[in-house]
Design a protein around this motif. Structure first.
Motif, PDB file in Angstrom:
ATOM      1  N   GLN A  14      14.561  20.590   8.510  1.00 18.03           N
ATOM      2  CA  GLN A  14      15.261  19.492   9.169  1.00 18.03           C
ATOM      3  C   GLN A  14      16.147  20.020  10.282  1.00 18.03           C
ATOM      4  O   GLN A  14      16.683  21.133  10.195  1.00 18.03           O
ATOM      5  CB  GLN A  14      16.105  18.713   8.149  1.00 18.03           C
ATOM      6  CG  GLN A  14      15.266  17.959   7.123  1.00 18.03           C
ATOM      7  CD  GLN A  14      16.119  17.122   6.195  1.00 18.03           C
ATOM      8  OE1 GLN A  14      17.161  17.559   5.720  1.00 18.03           O
ATOM      9  NE2 GLN A  14      15.669  15.892   5.935  1.00 18.03           N
ATOM     10  N   GLN A  15      16.287  19.217  11.314  1.00 17.16           N
ATOM     11  CA  GLN A  15      17.070  19.628  12.468  1.00 17.16           C
ATOM     12  C   GLN A  15      17.578  18.382  13.186  1.00 17.16           C
ATOM     13  O   GLN A  15      16.892  17.349  13.225  1.00 17.16           O
ATOM     14  CB  GLN A  15      16.204  20.454  13.433  1.00 17.16           C
ATOM     15  CG  GLN A  15      16.973  21.176  14.521  1.00 17.16           C
ATOM     16  CD  GLN A  15      17.630  22.452  14.019  1.00 17.16           C
ATOM     17  OE1 GLN A  15      17.234  22.989  12.996  1.00 17.16           O
ATOM     18  NE2 GLN A  15      18.615  22.932  14.729  1.00 17.16           N
ATOM     19  N   ALA A  16      18.763  18.466  13.768  1.00 19.41           N
ATOM     20  CA  ALA A  16      19.304  17.362  14.557  1.00 19.41           C
ATOM     21  C   ALA A  16      18.871  17.515  16.012  1.00 19.41           C
ATOM     22  O   ALA A  16      18.688  18.636  16.495  1.00 19.41           O
ATOM     23  CB  ALA A  16      20.827  17.344  14.471  1.00 19.41           C
ATOM     24  N   PRO A  17      18.709  16.415  16.737  1.00 22.16           N
ATOM     25  CA  PRO A  17      18.426  16.529  18.177  1.00 22.16           C
ATOM     26  C   PRO A  17      19.652  17.031  18.918  1.00 22.16           C
ATOM     27  O   PRO A  17      20.748  17.126  18.351  1.00 22.16           O
ATOM     28  CB  PRO A  17      18.068  15.090  18.579  1.00 22.16           C
ATOM     29  CG  PRO A  17      18.747  14.236  17.565  1.00 22.16           C
ATOM     30  CD  PRO A  17      18.747  15.025  16.282  1.00 22.16           C
ATOM     31  N   LYS A  18      19.481  17.347  20.188  1.00 20.67           N
ATOM     32  CA  LYS A  18      20.576  17.958  20.950  1.00 20.67           C
ATOM     33  C   LYS A  18      21.686  16.970  21.308  1.00 20.67           C
ATOM     34  O   LYS A  18      22.834  17.377  21.493  1.00 20.67           O
ATOM     35  CB  LYS A  18      20.016  18.601  22.223  1.00 20.67           C
ATOM     36  CG  LYS A  18      19.066  19.764  21.958  1.00 20.67           C
ATOM     37  CD  LYS A  18      19.750  20.858  21.166  1.00 20.67           C
ATOM     38  CE  LYS A  18      18.814  22.025  20.896  1.00 20.67           C
ATOM     39  NZ  LYS A  18      19.456  23.090  20.105  1.00 20.67           N
ATOM     40  N   LEU A  19      21.373  15.669  21.426  1.00 25.72           N
ATOM     41  CA  LEU A  19      22.410  14.667  21.705  1.00 25.72           C
ATOM     42  C   LEU A  19      22.950  14.107  20.399  1.00 25.72           C
ATOM     43  O   LEU A  19      22.191  13.844  19.459  1.00 25.72           O
ATOM     44  CB  LEU A  19      21.848  13.532  22.559  1.00 25.72           C
ATOM     45  CG  LEU A  19      21.460  13.884  23.999  1.00 25.72           C
ATOM     46  CD1 LEU A  19      20.970  12.626  24.722  1.00 25.72           C
ATOM     47  CD2 LEU A  19      22.620  14.502  24.750  1.00 25.72           C
ATOM     48  N   ARG A  20      24.259  13.891  20.351  1.00 27.36           N
ATOM     49  CA  ARG A  20      24.892  13.392  19.135  1.00 27.36           C
ATOM     50  C   ARG A  20      24.596  11.920  18.870  1.00 27.36           C
ATOM     51  O   ARG A  20      24.560  11.474  17.734  1.00 27.36           O
ATOM     52  CB  ARG A  20      26.401  13.641  19.205  1.00 27.36           C
ATOM     53  CG  ARG A  20      26.765  15.089  18.986  1.00 27.36           C
ATOM     54  CD  ARG A  20      28.171  15.421  19.463  1.00 27.36           C
ATOM     55  NE  ARG A  20      28.165  15.847  20.859  1.00 27.36           N
ATOM     56  CZ  ARG A  20      29.101  16.603  21.414  1.00 27.36           C
ATOM     57  NH1 ARG A  20      30.112  17.023  20.685  1.00 27.36           N
ATOM     58  NH2 ARG A  20      29.020  16.946  22.680  1.00 27.36           N
ATOM     59  N   VAL A  21      24.418  11.163  19.940  1.00 27.42           N
ATOM     60  CA  VAL A  21      24.062   9.750  19.849  1.00 27.42           C
ATOM     61  C   VAL A  21      22.923   9.495  20.825  1.00 27.42           C
ATOM     62  O   VAL A  21      22.955   9.963  21.966  1.00 27.42           O
ATOM     63  CB  VAL A  21      25.268   8.831  20.192  1.00 27.42           C
ATOM     64  CG1 VAL A  21      24.824   7.385  20.313  1.00 27.42           C
ATOM     65  CG2 VAL A  21      26.367   8.977  19.148  1.00 27.42           C
ATOM     66  N   ILE A  22      21.919   8.744  20.361  1.00 29.37           N
ATOM     67  CA  ILE A  22      20.837   8.343  21.270  1.00 29.37           C
ATOM     68  C   ILE A  22      20.961   6.845  21.491  1.00 29.37           C
ATOM     69  O   ILE A  22      20.828   6.043  20.559  1.00 29.37           O
ATOM     70  CB  ILE A  22      19.441   8.672  20.701  1.00 29.37           C
ATOM     71  CG1 ILE A  22      19.337  10.167  20.376  1.00 29.37           C
ATOM     72  CG2 ILE A  22      18.367   8.280  21.696  1.00 29.37           C
ATOM     73  CD1 ILE A  22      17.977  10.589  19.846  1.00 29.37           C
ATOM     74  N   ASN A  23      21.249   6.461  22.720  1.00 33.38           N
ATOM     75  CA  ASN A  23      21.426   5.059  23.062  1.00 33.38           C
ATOM     76  C   ASN A  23      20.099   4.302  22.974  1.00 33.38           C
ATOM     77  O   ASN A  23      19.029   4.914  22.934  1.00 33.38           O
ATOM     78  CB  ASN A  23      22.008   4.934  24.470  1.00 33.38           C
ATOM     79  CG  ASN A  23      23.492   5.282  24.511  1.00 33.38           C
ATOM     80  OD1 ASN A  23      24.189   5.199  23.497  1.00 33.38           O
ATOM     81  ND2 ASN A  23      23.978   5.671  25.679  1.00 33.38           N
ATOM     82  N   PRO A  24      20.142   2.972  22.925  1.00 31.60           N
ATOM     83  CA  PRO A  24      18.901   2.191  22.842  1.00 31.60           C
ATOM     84  C   PRO A  24      17.917   2.558  23.960  1.00 31.60           C
ATOM     85  O   PRO A  24      18.287   2.578  25.140  1.00 31.60           O
ATOM     86  CB  PRO A  24      19.389   0.745  22.993  1.00 31.60           C
ATOM     87  CG  PRO A  24      20.795   0.769  22.507  1.00 31.60           C
ATOM     88  CD  PRO A  24      21.336   2.110  22.911  1.00 31.60           C
ATOM     89  N   GLY A  25      16.707   2.886  23.567  1.00 31.79           N
ATOM     90  CA  GLY A  25      15.688   3.255  24.543  1.00 31.79           C
ATOM     91  C   GLY A  25      15.834   4.652  25.101  1.00 31.79           C
ATOM     92  O   GLY A  25      15.025   5.078  25.937  1.00 31.79           O
ATOM     93  N   GLY A  26      16.858   5.389  24.653  1.00 27.96           N
ATOM     94  CA  GLY A  26      17.106   6.730  25.176  1.00 27.96           C
ATOM     95  C   GLY A  26      16.352   7.807  24.417  1.00 27.96           C
ATOM     96  O   GLY A  26      15.795   7.577  23.340  1.00 27.96           O
ATOM     97  N   SER A  27      16.359   9.017  24.987  1.00 33.41           N
ATOM     98  CA  SER A  27      15.672  10.160  24.386  1.00 33.41           C
ATOM     99  C   SER A  27      16.603  11.361  24.352  1.00 33.41           C
ATOM    100  O   SER A  27      17.592  11.423  25.095  1.00 33.41           O
ATOM    101  CB  SER A  27      14.413  10.517  25.174  1.00 33.41           C
ATOM    102  OG  SER A  27      13.484   9.456  25.161  1.00 33.41           O
TER     103      SER A  27
END
Length: 445
Positions: free
Chosen positions: A87-100
């Protein structure tokens, strides 16, 4: 009266508890209903035998931002048997709607990494408020050096009304097909100190170094984004300017005109993981780049080699005859590098002397094996035109003297430029000496 009060309080507590359970259940259902998708993935094993799955995760929701996202990767062998799960977290702490957001999933079992044949990805997170885009990338530039290190300098300003805590900058590298091939990140700094909180109106710089030389040469474009606990920036895409050049021009959409940076040997054996390619890489990274003299020569060599190798490799991929020719020509080189490696280890008490000795050995044998046909043609031409070689030995003596003294001076002063000149000249001197020796012997026969 007391009984009624107790009943009222109990009713309120039960109602509150039920409401909390409903809210928690609703958030759980919403989180589960929010879907993620994965894009631009590549699979790559680095020099430490760690398997990377690079890619981007997209929040498919149109109205919910997601936080605490955790990506799960399941790895399988060729028979579909589960090898391991990470398991791993993505690089951004929050992904906004429709964001990557980019991600780098790691497979850390060295014993079974070669058995991984396929994988699957899934993700889950928690709903949250969308993060305002109040960070602004004021300026940036990048440079890919001839050793394969990709440097990014980013200047970020906080245009929000709150402090932006724990601010970082993230660089995502893409190949000419738009696939993610490497990711780098670094905290923002100000006056050589890591910024813990970027005040409103203030700005900080970030110096990102992507050191994965087996990936960086493929870069056709890259993107930059800044992130903090409170704010995020817009993602900005750029074109890569190639080896040795600074770049900062925004990339055109659907830019597919960039040439692949694939190496000639990799194209010939059709894989970066081919044993022959790994052996060439091991000599470079395991021996040459660990010494000052070796790294200096590789600096010169890479500047020359990468000036044409991407175009050759692109052409080579579609030409089976050229692949076969390159593969055949590389095998003698592997034997030469094996002998030179043995010499290096025999002289390993002094790494700088060892790499110079190994380099001279390799250069001389390369001259003997690969330049012998050229020597034969020169001999034939020399006999017909009666070329004189009276002064060639003096030129070679001078070249050997200058190259040797330059290496000694470069080592003593720590000057990379002098070492680059000296190591390049001594390699050319060794090859030329062997070629001219063959010519002289052949002329006398």
């Amino acid at each position: 009266m007391k009984m009624r009060t107790a009943l009222a309080v109990s009713s309120m507590m039960i109602a509150t508890l039920l409401l909390s359970l409903v809210v928690a259940l609703h958030q759980h259902v919403v989180a589960e209903a929010t879907t993620f998708s994965f894009h631009n993935e590549t699979k790559y094993v680095d020099e430490s035998k760690i398997l990377h799955i690079y890619g981007e995760i997209k929040n498919e929701s149109t109205d919910l931002a997601m936080k605490n996202i955790l990506i799960t990767a399941s790895f399988y062998d060729g028979k579909g048997v589960l090898l391991s799960t990470y398991q791993q977290a993505p690089k951004l702490r929050v992904i906004n709607p429709g964001g990557s957001a980019p991600f780098d999933m790691l497979y850390l079992d060295f014993a079974t990494v070669n058995k991984v044949a396929s994988y699957s990805l899934s993700a889950a997170g928690q709903p949250t408020q969308a993060k305002p885009t109040k960070l602004t990338i004021i300026s940036s530039n990048s440079r890919l050096d001839v050793l394969g290190l990709y440097y990014f300098n980013v200047d970020v300003r906080n245009d929000g009304s709150q402090n932006a805590t724990s601010p970082i900058a993230i660089a995502t590298l893409y190949d000419n097909a738009g696939k993610v091939i490497a990711i780098g990140e670094a905290p923002l700094e100000s006056e050589n100190m890591v910024v813990q909180a970027l005040l409103p109106g203030d700005h900080g710089g970030s110096g990102i170094v992507v050191s994965d030389r087996l990936q960086t040469y493929k870069t056709a474009s890259y993107s930059l984004v800044a992130d903090s606990e409170q704010y995020v920036s817009n993602v900005i895409a750029y074109k890569s300017a190639g080896v040795g050049a600074n770049s900062g021009a925004p990339a055109a959409s659907n830019s597919g005109t960039q040439k692949s940076g694939c190496l000639i040997a990799t194209a010939a054996f059709e894989s970066e993981l081919a044993p022959q390619v790994q052996e060439l890489r091991d000599f470079r990274d395991g021996l040459a780049l660990k010494t000052k003299a070796g790294a200096s020569f590789m600096n010169v060599f890479n500047g020359w080699y990468y000036s044409f190798s991407p175009n050759v490799a692109d052409y080579e991929r579609n030409q089976d005859w050229l692949k076969s020719t390159v593969r055949t020509s590389i095998y003698p080189l592997l034997g030469i590098l094996d002998l030179s490696t043995s010499l290096f280890h025999a002289l390993s008490s002094n790494g700088e002397v060892a790499i110079v000795g190994a380099g001279l050995s390799a250069s001389s044998l390369i001259g003997l094996v690969y330049f012998a046909p050229v020597s034969a043609l020169l001999i034939v031409a020399g006999k017909k035109k009666r070329w004189g070689m009276k002064y060639t030995k003096y030129i070679l003596i001078l070249a050997w003297a200058v190259s040797t003294s330059s290496i000694v001076l470069g080592e003593a002063t720590g000057s990379t430029e002098i070492l680059m000149f000296g190591t390049a000249l001594i390699v050319l001197s060794a090859i030329s000496t062997v070629v001219l020796a063959i010519m002289r012997v052949a002329v006398r026969l």
